[in-house]
Scaffold this active site. Structure first.
Site, PDB file in Angstrom:
ATOM      1  N   LYS A  93      -3.953  -8.778   5.184  1.00 27.45           N
ATOM      2  CA  LYS A  93      -4.144  -7.520   4.451  1.00 27.45           C
ATOM      3  C   LYS A  93      -5.632  -7.212   4.362  1.00 27.45           C
ATOM      4  O   LYS A  93      -6.418  -8.019   3.862  1.00 27.45           O
ATOM      5  CB  LYS A  93      -3.625  -7.675   3.027  1.00 27.45           C
ATOM      6  CG  LYS A  93      -2.287  -7.035   2.766  1.00 27.45           C
ATOM      7  CD  LYS A  93      -1.984  -7.159   1.284  1.00 27.45           C
ATOM      8  CE  LYS A  93      -0.713  -6.466   0.913  1.00 27.45           C
ATOM      9  NZ  LYS A  93      -0.420  -6.659  -0.503  1.00 27.45           N
TER      10      LYS A  93
HETATM   11  C1  E4P Z   1       1.710  -4.196  -2.144  1.00 25.19           C
HETATM   12  O1  E4P Z   1       1.629  -4.686  -1.023  1.00 25.19           O
HETATM   13  C2  E4P Z   1       0.851  -4.630  -3.250  1.00 25.19           C
HETATM   14  O2  E4P Z   1       0.779  -6.047  -3.253  1.00 25.19           O
HETATM   15  C3  E4P Z   1       1.298  -4.219  -4.617  1.00 25.19           C
HETATM   16  O3  E4P Z   1       2.520  -3.517  -4.577  1.00 25.19           O
HETATM   17  C4  E4P Z   1       0.191  -3.601  -5.399  1.00 25.19           C
HETATM   18  O4  E4P Z   1       0.662  -2.896  -6.475  1.00 25.19           O
HETATM   19  P1  E4P Z   1       0.020  -2.798  -7.921  1.00 25.19           P
HETATM   20  O5  E4P Z   1      -0.268  -1.352  -8.154  1.00 25.19           O
HETATM   21  O6  E4P Z   1       1.092  -3.318  -8.816  1.00 25.19           O
HETATM   22  O7  E4P Z   1      -1.235  -3.633  -7.974  1.00 25.19           O
END
Ligand code: E4P
Length: 231
Positions: A93
Protein backbone atom coordinates in the site's frame (compact mmCIF):
# COMPACT_ATOMS: atom_id res chain seq x y z
CA UNK A 1 -19.33 -3.33 -14.33
CA UNK A 2 -16.02 -4.80 -13.13
CA UNK A 3 -15.64 -8.38 -11.99
CA UNK A 4 -16.99 -8.65 -8.47
CA UNK A 5 -14.16 -9.67 -6.18
CA UNK A 6 -15.75 -9.38 -2.77
CA UNK A 7 -14.99 -8.34 0.77
CA UNK A 8 -11.53 -7.71 2.17
CA UNK A 9 -11.36 -7.88 5.95
CA UNK A 10 -9.88 -4.64 7.30
CA UNK A 11 -8.04 -5.95 10.33
CA UNK A 12 -4.76 -7.18 11.77
CA UNK A 13 -6.44 -9.64 14.13
CA UNK A 14 -5.51 -13.26 13.43
CA UNK A 15 -8.54 -14.72 15.26
CA UNK A 16 -10.98 -12.65 13.18
CA UNK A 17 -9.19 -13.44 9.93
CA UNK A 18 -9.15 -17.15 10.77
CA UNK A 19 -12.87 -17.07 11.61
CA UNK A 20 -14.10 -15.32 8.47
CA UNK A 21 -11.61 -17.00 6.14
CA UNK A 22 -12.84 -20.42 7.36
CA UNK A 23 -16.38 -19.32 6.43
CA UNK A 24 -15.19 -18.66 2.88
CA UNK A 25 -16.69 -15.17 2.82
CA UNK A 26 -13.62 -12.96 2.51
CA UNK A 27 -11.44 -12.48 -0.56
CA UNK A 28 -8.47 -10.77 1.06
CA UNK A 29 -7.23 -8.68 3.99
CA UNK A 30 -6.23 -5.02 4.23
CA UNK A 31 -4.11 -3.47 6.94
CA UNK A 32 -2.53 -0.11 7.59
CA UNK A 33 -0.26 1.20 10.36
CA UNK A 34 -3.26 2.40 12.39
CA UNK A 35 -4.95 -1.00 12.22
CA UNK A 36 -1.78 -2.96 13.08
CA UNK A 37 -1.05 -0.75 16.06
CA UNK A 38 -4.69 -0.91 17.28
CA UNK A 39 -4.71 -4.69 16.80
CA UNK A 40 -1.81 -5.23 19.17
CA UNK A 41 1.28 -5.48 16.95
CA UNK A 42 4.31 -4.67 19.09
CA UNK A 43 8.05 -5.31 18.85
CA UNK A 44 8.86 -2.88 16.04
CA UNK A 45 9.85 -4.32 12.66
CA UNK A 46 10.09 -7.93 13.84
CA UNK A 47 6.53 -7.65 15.22
CA UNK A 48 5.23 -6.17 11.95
CA UNK A 49 6.99 -8.86 9.91
CA UNK A 50 5.70 -11.66 12.12
CA UNK A 51 2.06 -10.51 11.98
CA UNK A 52 2.08 -9.80 8.24
CA UNK A 53 3.67 -13.16 7.43
CA UNK A 54 1.14 -14.88 9.68
CA UNK A 55 -1.79 -13.21 7.91
CA UNK A 56 -0.30 -13.92 4.47
CA UNK A 57 0.20 -17.62 5.29
CA UNK A 58 -3.28 -17.94 6.79
CA UNK A 59 -5.16 -16.61 3.75
CA UNK A 60 -2.77 -17.62 0.93
CA UNK A 61 -3.27 -17.33 -2.03
CA UNK A 62 -5.70 -14.50 -1.21
CA UNK A 63 -4.02 -11.07 -1.08
CA UNK A 64 -3.08 -9.01 1.97
CA UNK A 65 -2.18 -5.33 1.72
CA UNK A 66 0.64 -3.98 3.89
CA UNK A 67 1.27 -0.23 3.98
CA UNK A 68 4.64 1.52 3.91
CA UNK A 69 5.53 3.37 7.12
CA UNK A 70 7.60 6.18 5.65
CA UNK A 71 7.17 9.07 3.27
CA UNK A 72 10.71 8.90 1.97
CA UNK A 73 10.87 7.58 -1.62
CA UNK A 74 13.94 5.40 -1.17
CA UNK A 75 12.55 4.14 2.12
CA UNK A 76 9.21 3.27 0.50
CA UNK A 77 10.99 1.37 -2.28
CA UNK A 78 13.05 -0.60 0.25
CA UNK A 79 10.01 -1.42 2.34
CA UNK A 80 7.97 -2.42 -0.72
CA UNK A 81 10.67 -4.89 -1.80
CA UNK A 82 10.95 -6.20 1.74
CA UNK A 83 7.17 -6.72 2.13
CA UNK A 84 6.92 -8.44 -1.25
CA UNK A 85 9.76 -10.79 -0.24
CA UNK A 86 7.92 -11.77 2.98
CA UNK A 87 5.22 -13.56 0.96
CA UNK A 88 4.03 -13.79 -2.62
CA UNK A 89 0.49 -12.69 -1.73
CA UNK A 90 1.53 -9.42 -0.04
CA UNK A 91 0.53 -6.26 -1.92
CA UNK A 92 2.12 -2.97 -1.01
CA UNK A 93 0.00 0.00 0.00
CA UNK A 94 1.38 3.35 -1.10
CA UNK A 95 -0.47 6.59 -0.25
CA UNK A 96 -1.51 8.69 -3.26
CA UNK A 97 0.79 11.48 -2.12
CA UNK A 98 2.75 12.70 0.88
CA UNK A 99 1.30 14.44 3.96
CA UNK A 100 1.96 17.84 2.41
CA UNK A 101 0.80 16.90 -1.06
CA UNK A 102 4.25 15.81 -2.30
CA UNK A 103 3.64 14.36 -5.74
CA UNK A 104 6.40 11.77 -6.24
CA UNK A 105 4.54 8.64 -5.07
CA UNK A 106 2.99 7.69 -8.42
CA UNK A 107 6.46 7.43 -9.95
CA UNK A 108 7.22 4.79 -7.34
CA UNK A 109 3.90 3.03 -8.02
CA UNK A 110 4.72 2.86 -11.71
CA UNK A 111 8.21 1.55 -10.99
CA UNK A 112 7.06 -1.09 -8.50
CA UNK A 113 4.40 -2.46 -10.84
CA UNK A 114 6.44 -2.33 -14.05
CA UNK A 115 10.06 -2.85 -13.06
CA UNK A 116 9.82 -4.76 -9.79
CA UNK A 117 6.74 -6.86 -10.54
CA UNK A 118 5.20 -5.85 -7.20
CA UNK A 119 1.44 -5.40 -6.89
CA UNK A 120 0.47 -2.01 -5.49
CA UNK A 121 -2.62 -0.78 -3.70
CA UNK A 122 -2.72 3.02 -3.88
CA UNK A 123 -4.41 4.24 -0.73
CA UNK A 124 -5.86 7.24 1.14
CA UNK A 125 -7.76 8.53 -1.91
CA UNK A 126 -10.89 10.65 -1.57
CA UNK A 127 -11.91 11.18 -5.20
CA UNK A 128 -12.41 9.41 -8.50
CA UNK A 129 -9.89 11.71 -10.16
CA UNK A 130 -7.13 10.66 -7.76
CA UNK A 131 -7.97 7.01 -8.38
CA UNK A 132 -7.90 7.54 -12.15
CA UNK A 133 -4.32 8.82 -11.93
CA UNK A 134 -3.30 5.92 -9.69
CA UNK A 135 -4.82 3.51 -12.22
CA UNK A 136 -2.95 5.26 -15.04
CA UNK A 137 0.28 4.82 -13.07
CA UNK A 138 -0.36 1.08 -13.19
CA UNK A 139 -1.71 0.34 -9.70
CA UNK A 140 -3.38 -3.05 -9.37
CA UNK A 141 -5.76 -1.69 -6.71
CA UNK A 142 -7.08 1.83 -6.19
CA UNK A 143 -8.46 2.46 -2.71
CA UNK A 144 -11.04 5.19 -2.26
CA UNK A 145 -12.10 5.99 1.31
CA UNK A 146 -15.89 6.04 1.08
CA UNK A 147 -16.58 6.64 4.78
CA UNK A 148 -14.26 9.62 4.92
CA UNK A 149 -15.89 11.03 1.74
CA UNK A 150 -19.31 10.75 3.41
CA UNK A 151 -17.88 12.40 6.54
CA UNK A 152 -16.80 15.38 4.43
CA UNK A 153 -20.40 15.78 3.30
CA UNK A 154 -20.13 14.23 -0.18
CA UNK A 155 -21.92 11.15 -1.51
CA UNK A 156 -19.32 8.40 -1.83
CA UNK A 157 -21.63 6.34 -4.07
CA UNK A 158 -21.50 8.99 -6.79
CA UNK A 159 -17.71 9.02 -6.64
CA UNK A 160 -17.57 5.21 -6.93
CA UNK A 161 -19.99 5.25 -9.90
CA UNK A 162 -17.92 7.93 -11.61
CA UNK A 163 -14.71 5.96 -10.99
CA UNK A 164 -16.22 2.76 -12.39
CA UNK A 165 -17.27 4.55 -15.54
CA UNK A 166 -13.86 6.25 -15.95
CA UNK A 167 -11.96 2.97 -15.55
CA UNK A 168 -14.26 1.35 -18.09
CA UNK A 169 -13.74 4.19 -20.58
CA UNK A 170 -9.99 3.69 -20.34
CA UNK A 171 -10.22 -0.12 -20.25
CA UNK A 172 -8.19 0.01 -17.05
CA UNK A 173 -7.70 -3.31 -15.27
CA UNK A 174 -7.29 -1.56 -11.87
CA UNK A 175 -9.58 -2.94 -9.20
CA UNK A 176 -11.66 -0.52 -7.17
CA UNK A 177 -11.42 -0.99 -3.41
CA UNK A 178 -13.84 1.08 -1.37
CA UNK A 179 -12.67 1.31 2.23
CA UNK A 180 -13.17 3.35 5.37
CA UNK A 181 -16.46 1.54 5.83
CA UNK A 182 -18.59 2.95 8.63
CA UNK A 183 -22.00 1.31 8.25
CA UNK A 184 -23.24 -2.16 7.31
CA UNK A 185 -25.25 -0.59 4.47
CA UNK A 186 -22.06 0.82 2.91
CA UNK A 187 -20.93 -2.67 1.88
CA UNK A 188 -23.84 -3.45 -0.43
CA UNK A 189 -24.33 0.13 -1.64
CA UNK A 190 -20.70 0.44 -2.74
CA UNK A 191 -20.84 -2.90 -4.58
CA UNK A 192 -24.01 -1.64 -6.29
CA UNK A 193 -22.16 1.55 -7.23
CA UNK A 194 -19.39 -0.44 -8.96
CA UNK A 195 -16.78 -1.44 -6.37
CA UNK A 196 -14.81 -4.62 -7.05
CA UNK A 197 -13.89 -4.87 -3.39
CA UNK A 198 -15.24 -3.36 -0.19
CA UNK A 199 -13.22 -3.52 3.01
CA UNK A 200 -15.02 -4.26 6.25
CA UNK A 201 -14.00 -4.48 9.87
CA UNK A 202 -15.16 -7.69 11.61
CA UNK A 203 -18.02 -5.99 13.50
CA UNK A 204 -19.56 -4.80 10.22
CA UNK A 205 -19.40 -8.31 8.78
CA UNK A 206 -21.22 -9.58 11.84
CA UNK A 207 -23.79 -6.81 11.41
CA UNK A 208 -24.27 -7.90 7.81
CA UNK A 209 -24.79 -11.52 8.84
CA UNK A 210 -26.97 -11.37 11.94
CA UNK A 211 -30.61 -10.25 11.76
CA UNK A 212 -32.93 -10.05 14.80
CA UNK A 213 -35.83 -11.58 12.86
CA UNK A 214 -33.61 -14.46 11.71
CA UNK A 215 -32.76 -15.09 15.38
CA UNK A 216 -36.45 -15.18 16.27
CA UNK A 217 -37.21 -17.50 13.34
CA UNK A 218 -34.41 -19.91 14.23
CA UNK A 219 -35.63 -19.92 17.86
CA UNK A 220 -39.12 -20.86 16.65
CA UNK A 221 -37.74 -23.72 14.51
CA UNK A 222 -35.73 -25.08 17.43
CA UNK A 223 -38.65 -24.90 19.88
CA UNK A 224 -41.01 -26.63 17.43
CA UNK A 225 -38.33 -29.22 16.62
CA UNK A 226 -38.15 -30.09 20.31
CA UNK A 227 -41.93 -30.48 20.50
CA UNK A 228 -41.90 -32.56 17.31
CA UNK A 229 -39.20 -34.92 18.58
CA UNK A 230 -41.02 -35.51 21.87
CA UNK A 231 -44.00 -36.71 19.81
C1 E4P B 1 -8.67 0.44 3.66
O1 E4P B 1 -7.91 -0.21 2.95
C2 E4P B 1 -8.22 1.12 4.88
O2 E4P B 1 -7.37 0.25 5.61
C3 E4P B 1 -9.30 1.55 5.82
O3 E4P B 1 -10.57 1.16 5.36
C4 E4P B 1 -9.14 2.97 6.24
O4 E4P B 1 -10.29 3.48 6.78
P1 E4P B 1 -10.42 4.47 8.00
O5 E4P B 1 -11.12 5.69 7.48
O6 E4P B 1 -11.26 3.71 8.98
O7 E4P B 1 -9.05 4.80 8.54
Amino acid sequence: MGTLTGIFLDTGRIDEIRKYHAQGIIRGVTTNPTILSKDGVTGGWSGIEKRCKEIAALISPLPVSVEVTTNDLEGMLDQARKFAAWAGNINVKIPIHGPDGETENLKLVNELEKSHNIRVNVTAMMSAQQCLLAAMAGATYVSIFGGRINNMGYDSRQEVRRLRSLLESFSSPAKIIVGSTREVLNIVEWFEAGADIVTAVPSLLEGMLVHPYSKETVKMFLQDAERLQKG
